[in-house]
Motif scaffolding. Structure first.
Motif, PDB file in Angstrom:
ATOM      1  N   PHE A  29     -15.867  28.277 -48.027  1.00 48.20           N
ATOM      2  CA  PHE A  29     -17.503  27.972 -46.989  1.00 48.20           C
ATOM      3  C   PHE A  29     -18.133  27.660 -47.926  1.00 48.20           C
ATOM      4  O   PHE A  29     -18.735  26.417 -48.167  1.00 48.20           O
ATOM      5  CB  PHE A  29     -17.529  27.747 -45.764  1.00 48.20           C
ATOM      6  N   ALA A  30     -19.038  28.778 -48.957  1.00 51.82           N
ATOM      7  CA  ALA A  30     -19.992  28.827 -49.584  1.00 51.82           C
ATOM      8  C   ALA A  30     -19.991  28.051 -50.475  1.00 51.82           C
ATOM      9  O   ALA A  30     -21.099  27.090 -51.244  1.00 51.82           O
ATOM     10  CB  ALA A  30     -20.100  30.495 -49.953  1.00 51.82           C
ATOM     11  N   THR A  31     -18.979  28.632 -51.249  1.00 55.52           N
ATOM     12  CA  THR A  31     -18.744  27.809 -51.957  1.00 55.52           C
ATOM     13  C   THR A  31     -18.728  26.497 -52.570  1.00 55.52           C
ATOM     14  O   THR A  31     -19.392  25.577 -53.431  1.00 55.52           O
ATOM     15  CB  THR A  31     -16.894  28.347 -53.711  1.00 55.52           C
ATOM     16  N   ALA A  32     -17.812  25.920 -51.525  1.00 56.99           N
ATOM     17  CA  ALA A  32     -18.004  24.629 -51.399  1.00 56.99           C
ATOM     18  C   ALA A  32     -18.766  23.629 -50.456  1.00 56.99           C
ATOM     19  O   ALA A  32     -19.065  22.838 -50.060  1.00 56.99           O
ATOM     20  CB  ALA A  32     -16.725  24.560 -50.062  1.00 56.99           C
ATOM     21  N   GLY A  33     -20.116  25.117 -50.380  1.00 52.99           N
ATOM     22  CA  GLY A  33     -21.422  23.921 -49.990  1.00 52.99           C
ATOM     23  C   GLY A  33     -21.626  23.164 -48.472  1.00 52.99           C
ATOM     24  O   GLY A  33     -21.781  22.755 -48.233  1.00 52.99           O
ATOM     25  N   HIS A  34     -20.563  23.510 -47.186  1.00 53.78           N
ATOM     26  CA  HIS A  34     -20.308  23.770 -46.242  1.00 53.78           C
ATOM     27  C   HIS A  34     -20.679  23.792 -45.598  1.00 53.78           C
ATOM     28  O   HIS A  34     -20.410  25.176 -44.775  1.00 53.78           O
ATOM     29  CB  HIS A  34     -18.864  22.985 -46.167  1.00 53.78           C
ATOM     30  N   PRO A  35     -21.540  23.711 -44.943  1.00 52.92           N
ATOM     31  CA  PRO A  35     -22.539  24.578 -43.994  1.00 52.92           C
ATOM     32  C   PRO A  35     -21.499  24.713 -42.440  1.00 52.92           C
ATOM     33  O   PRO A  35     -21.404  23.718 -41.734  1.00 52.92           O
ATOM     34  CB  PRO A  35     -24.089  23.546 -43.298  1.00 52.92           C
ATOM     35  N   SER A  36     -21.477  26.076 -41.570  1.00 56.85           N
ATOM     36  CA  SER A  36     -20.787  26.196 -40.254  1.00 56.85           C
ATOM     37  C   SER A  36     -21.653  27.039 -39.857  1.00 56.85           C
ATOM     38  O   SER A  36     -20.947  28.269 -39.422  1.00 56.85           O
ATOM     39  CB  SER A  36     -19.257  25.773 -40.971  1.00 56.85           C
ATOM     40  N   PRO A  37     -22.443  27.448 -39.360  1.00 54.61           N
ATOM     41  CA  PRO A  37     -23.564  27.947 -38.978  1.00 54.61           C
ATOM     42  C   PRO A  37     -22.304  29.134 -37.462  1.00 54.61           C
ATOM     43  O   PRO A  37     -22.563  29.939 -37.878  1.00 54.61           O
ATOM     44  CB  PRO A  37     -24.860  27.631 -38.272  1.00 54.61           C
ATOM     45  N   LEU A  38     -21.544  28.682 -36.715  1.00 52.54           N
ATOM     46  CA  LEU A  38     -20.891  28.550 -35.201  1.00 52.54           C
ATOM     47  C   LEU A  38     -20.073  29.341 -36.431  1.00 52.54           C
ATOM     48  O   LEU A  38     -19.336  31.240 -36.173  1.00 52.54           O
ATOM     49  CB  LEU A  38     -20.527  27.738 -35.094  1.00 52.54           C
ATOM     50  N   LEU A  39     -19.667  29.796 -37.402  1.00 52.51           N
ATOM     51  CA  LEU A  39     -18.656  29.884 -38.039  1.00 52.51           C
ATOM     52  C   LEU A  39     -18.430  31.464 -38.799  1.00 52.51           C
ATOM     53  O   LEU A  39     -18.030  32.383 -38.835  1.00 52.51           O
ATOM     54  CB  LEU A  39     -17.563  29.351 -39.204  1.00 52.51           C
ATOM     55  N   PHE A  40     -20.050  31.372 -39.501  1.00 49.10           N
ATOM     56  CA  PHE A  40     -20.414  32.224 -40.441  1.00 49.10           C
ATOM     57  C   PHE A  40     -21.318  33.308 -38.695  1.00 49.10           C
ATOM     58  O   PHE A  40     -21.135  34.678 -39.554  1.00 49.10           O
ATOM     59  CB  PHE A  40     -21.922  31.808 -41.366  1.00 49.10           C
ATOM     60  N   GLU A  41     -21.787  32.965 -38.185  1.00 53.06           N
ATOM     61  CA  GLU A  41     -22.035  33.744 -37.801  1.00 53.06           C
ATOM     62  C   GLU A  41     -20.708  34.503 -36.305  1.00 53.06           C
ATOM     63  O   GLU A  41     -20.467  36.129 -36.632  1.00 53.06           O
ATOM     64  CB  GLU A  41     -22.211  33.443 -35.847  1.00 53.06           C
ATOM     65  N   ALA A  42     -19.492  33.816 -36.658  1.00 50.15           N
ATOM     66  CA  ALA A  42     -18.902  34.682 -35.894  1.00 50.15           C
ATOM     67  C   ALA A  42     -17.952  35.987 -37.512  1.00 50.15           C
ATOM     68  O   ALA A  42     -17.728  36.411 -36.682  1.00 50.15           O
ATOM     69  CB  ALA A  42     -17.392  33.453 -35.474  1.00 50.15           C
ATOM     70  N   ILE A  43     -18.040  34.741 -38.323  1.00 50.04           N
ATOM     71  CA  ILE A  43     -17.337  36.132 -39.835  1.00 50.04           C
ATOM     72  C   ILE A  43     -19.014  37.180 -39.336  1.00 50.04           C
ATOM     73  O   ILE A  43     -18.092  38.306 -40.050  1.00 50.04           O
ATOM     74  CB  ILE A  43     -17.389  35.587 -40.718  1.00 50.04           C
ATOM     75  N   ALA A  44     -19.500  37.211 -39.621  1.00 52.04           N
ATOM     76  CA  ALA A  44     -20.239  38.014 -39.730  1.00 52.04           C
ATOM     77  C   ALA A  44     -19.996  39.141 -38.323  1.00 52.04           C
ATOM     78  O   ALA A  44     -20.196  40.446 -38.826  1.00 52.04           O
ATOM     79  CB  ALA A  44     -21.645  37.299 -39.003  1.00 52.04           C
ATOM     80  N   ALA A  45     -19.548  38.528 -37.382  1.00 52.07           N
ATOM     81  CA  ALA A  45     -19.888  39.630 -36.594  1.00 52.07           C
ATOM     82  C   ALA A  45     -18.430  39.766 -36.193  1.00 52.07           C
ATOM     83  O   ALA A  45     -18.169  41.807 -35.922  1.00 52.07           O
ATOM     84  CB  ALA A  45     -19.367  38.473 -34.555  1.00 52.07           C
ATOM     85  N   ALA A  46     -17.621  40.047 -36.496  1.00 56.06           N
ATOM     86  CA  ALA A  46     -16.638  40.466 -37.220  1.00 56.06           C
ATOM     87  C   ALA A  46     -15.728  40.959 -37.940  1.00 56.06           C
ATOM     88  O   ALA A  46     -15.528  42.194 -38.085  1.00 56.06           O
ATOM     89  CB  ALA A  46     -15.006  39.396 -37.624  1.00 56.06           C
ATOM     90  N   ALA A  47     -16.705  41.037 -38.868  1.00 52.37           N
ATOM     91  CA  ALA A  47     -16.606  41.805 -40.957  1.00 52.37           C
ATOM     92  C   ALA A  47     -17.101  42.649 -39.951  1.00 52.37           C
ATOM     93  O   ALA A  47     -17.154  43.859 -40.195  1.00 52.37           O
ATOM     94  CB  ALA A  47     -17.474  40.737 -41.957  1.00 52.37           C
ATOM     95  N   GLY A  48     -18.706  42.667 -39.045  1.00 54.55           N
ATOM     96  CA  GLY A  48     -19.576  44.484 -38.872  1.00 54.55           C
ATOM     97  C   GLY A  48     -19.162  44.924 -38.212  1.00 54.55           C
ATOM     98  O   GLY A  48     -18.772  46.638 -38.198  1.00 54.55           O
ATOM     99  N   GLN A  49     -18.047  44.779 -37.025  1.00 53.38           N
ATOM    100  CA  GLN A  49     -16.884  45.823 -36.646  1.00 53.38           C
ATOM    101  C   GLN A  49     -15.587  45.507 -37.747  1.00 53.38           C
ATOM    102  O   GLN A  49     -15.233  47.734 -36.881  1.00 53.38           O
ATOM    103  CB  GLN A  49     -16.385  44.776 -35.071  1.00 53.38           C
ATOM    104  N   ARG A  50     -15.110  45.493 -38.590  1.00 54.22           N
ATOM    105  CA  ARG A  50     -13.920  45.962 -39.158  1.00 54.22           C
ATOM    106  C   ARG A  50     -14.500  46.173 -40.864  1.00 54.22           C
ATOM    107  O   ARG A  50     -13.499  46.164 -41.511  1.00 54.22           O
ATOM    108  CB  ARG A  50     -13.459  44.441 -39.627  1.00 54.22           C
ATOM    109  N   MET A  51     -16.241  46.193 -40.903  1.00 53.55           N
ATOM    110  CA  MET A  51     -16.223  46.834 -42.600  1.00 53.55           C
ATOM    111  C   MET A  51     -15.722  48.566 -42.901  1.00 53.55           C
ATOM    112  O   MET A  51     -15.291  48.441 -44.110  1.00 53.55           O
ATOM    113  CB  MET A  51     -17.798  47.114 -42.798  1.00 53.55           C
ATOM    114  N   TYR A  52     -14.970  48.962 -42.318  1.00 54.18           N
ATOM    115  CA  TYR A  52     -14.530  50.355 -42.961  1.00 54.18           C
ATOM    116  C   TYR A  52     -13.149  50.218 -42.987  1.00 54.18           C
ATOM    117  O   TYR A  52     -12.714  50.750 -44.078  1.00 54.18           O
ATOM    118  CB  TYR A  52     -14.817  50.596 -41.725  1.00 54.18           C
ATOM    119  N   LEU A  53     -12.479  48.457 -42.724  1.00 55.38           N
ATOM    120  CA  LEU A  53     -11.295  48.151 -43.084  1.00 55.38           C
ATOM    121  C   LEU A  53     -11.547  47.506 -44.906  1.00 55.38           C
ATOM    122  O   LEU A  53     -10.250  47.462 -46.024  1.00 55.38           O
ATOM    123  CB  LEU A  53     -10.294  47.470 -42.507  1.00 55.38           C
ATOM    124  N   PHE A  54     -12.711  47.048 -45.312  1.00 53.34           N
ATOM    125  CA  PHE A  54     -12.873  46.469 -46.325  1.00 53.34           C
ATOM    126  C   PHE A  54     -12.509  47.022 -47.512  1.00 53.34           C
ATOM    127  O   PHE A  54     -12.720  48.271 -48.074  1.00 53.34           O
ATOM    128  CB  PHE A  54     -14.365  45.895 -46.375  1.00 53.34           C
TER     129      PHE A  54
END
Length: 333
Positions: free
Chosen positions: A96-121
């Motif tokens: 989405f960043a590379t395509a330049g397609h804005p999606s605030p709700l998606l990025f908010e959801a990604i941030a929440a999910a990534a924060g919970q699972r960062m230890y797996l990254f």
């Protein structure tokens, strides 16, 4: 190419694989991608997380614009975000960043999910997700804190691509932290010989933008860049010159190499790049008569493309270098 009716018989995994294959091969097929997009957008709620992220990656990689598809992928992904693992989270954020397609709700959801699972990254996934949020203009404080904490514990495991991406992301998003940049600098000094030309430029730009003093890093970057700036694209050349001039760590060998590498690219530079390059050499107190002659002639020929700040920067740089060009001064007047 396949028709919409034919693609209706495809399973979501097959549609995603087809898009991925063409994008990976670098084979541009607009009619096929248009048809795939139409079909996938209508059936996005049937796609699994790997298929959703793979479709987004394929279209971003192919550079094929499809707003309706990205909107559908975003909606489906938000509803399914709890089932996304680190690979899917980092991949869809990158897409989405590379395509330049804005999606605030998606990025908010990604941030929440990534924060919970960062230890797996993995280190690559962590760097990619920070880079994506920075490029998308979503400097999510909690996510950047999570990535910084992750990186602080694993800085010695980051390769040159991850180090440069992380540094660039935190500088671009204005989320710089002294502790993180000290760790990135120490790790980069050890691996500087493995950095490619673009990574050297990105690392220098990030530390200069963050105004983080790192003498050992700049010394290592300068030495490594001398033989590699010739392979940098014009934007990276200008950023390298700007970074070393701004940080106060400019060295004659590096700027001599920058002058040689920049000279044949001057004709392709835009007004911003021309003026910044001239400013960098002036700020570094390093003269390069052939380069300044070329900058002056090119600027005079395209003076109508300069704004007032760029024009002033260029004229001052040339004057300070004691090479005020009659053609440039006439054009400015």
């Amino acid at each position: 190419s396949a028709s919409s009716a034919e693609l209706e018989q495809f399973k979501p995994v097959d549609i995603a694989k087809l898009a991925w294959a063409f994008a990976s091969a670098g084979h541009s097929s607009p009619p096929l991608f248009d048809t795939l997009a139409h079909t996938a957008a209508a059936r996005a709620d049937q796609f699994s997380p790997p298929e959703l992220s793979s479709m987004a990656w394929a279209y971003a990689t192919a550079g094929h614009s499809s707003p309706a598809l990205f909107d559908a992928l975003a909606r489906a992904s938000v509803l399914r975000i709890e089932y996304f693992g680190p690979p899917e989270l980092s991949q869809i954020a990158w897409a989405f960043a590379t395509a330049g397609h804005p999606s605030p709700l998606l990025f908010e959801a990604i941030a929440a999910a990534a924060g919970q699972r960062m230890y797996l990254f993995s280190t690559e996934e962590a760097a990619n997700i920070a880079w994506a949020f920075a490029v998308a203009g979503v400097p999510h404080l909690d996510l950047f804190d999570e990535v910084a904490n992750f990186a602080a514990k694993r800085a010695d495991r980051f390769g040159p691509t991850e180090l440069s991406k992380l540094a660039w992301a935190y500088a671009a998003a204005d989320r710089w932290s002294p502790k993180l940049f000290d760790l990135l600098a120490a790790a980069a000094v050890e691996r500087v010989q493995t950095f490619n030309p673009q990574e050297l430029s990105d690392m220098a730009w990030a530390f200069a933008t963050a105004e983080h003093r790192a003498k050992d890093l700049y010394t290592a970057l300068a030495a490594a860049s001398v033989g590699r700036v010739q392979y940098q694209k014009r934007h990276a050349l200008v950023n390298t010159a700007w970074a070393f001039a701004t940080s106060g760590y400019a060295t004659p060998p590096l700027f001599e190499a920058l002058a040689r590498a920049s000279l044949p690219k001057v004709g392709a530079m835009n007004a911003r790049e021309l003026s910044l390059l001239a400013w960098a050499f002036q700020e570094a107190h390093i003269a390069s008569p052939p380069l300044f002659d070329a900058l002056a002639k090119e600027s005079a020929a395209r003076i109508d493309q300069f704004d007032s700040a760029q024009m002033s920067r260029m004229a001052l740089a040339i004057a300070t270098a004691a090479r005020l060009s009659p053609t440039l001064s006439a054009a400015v007047l």
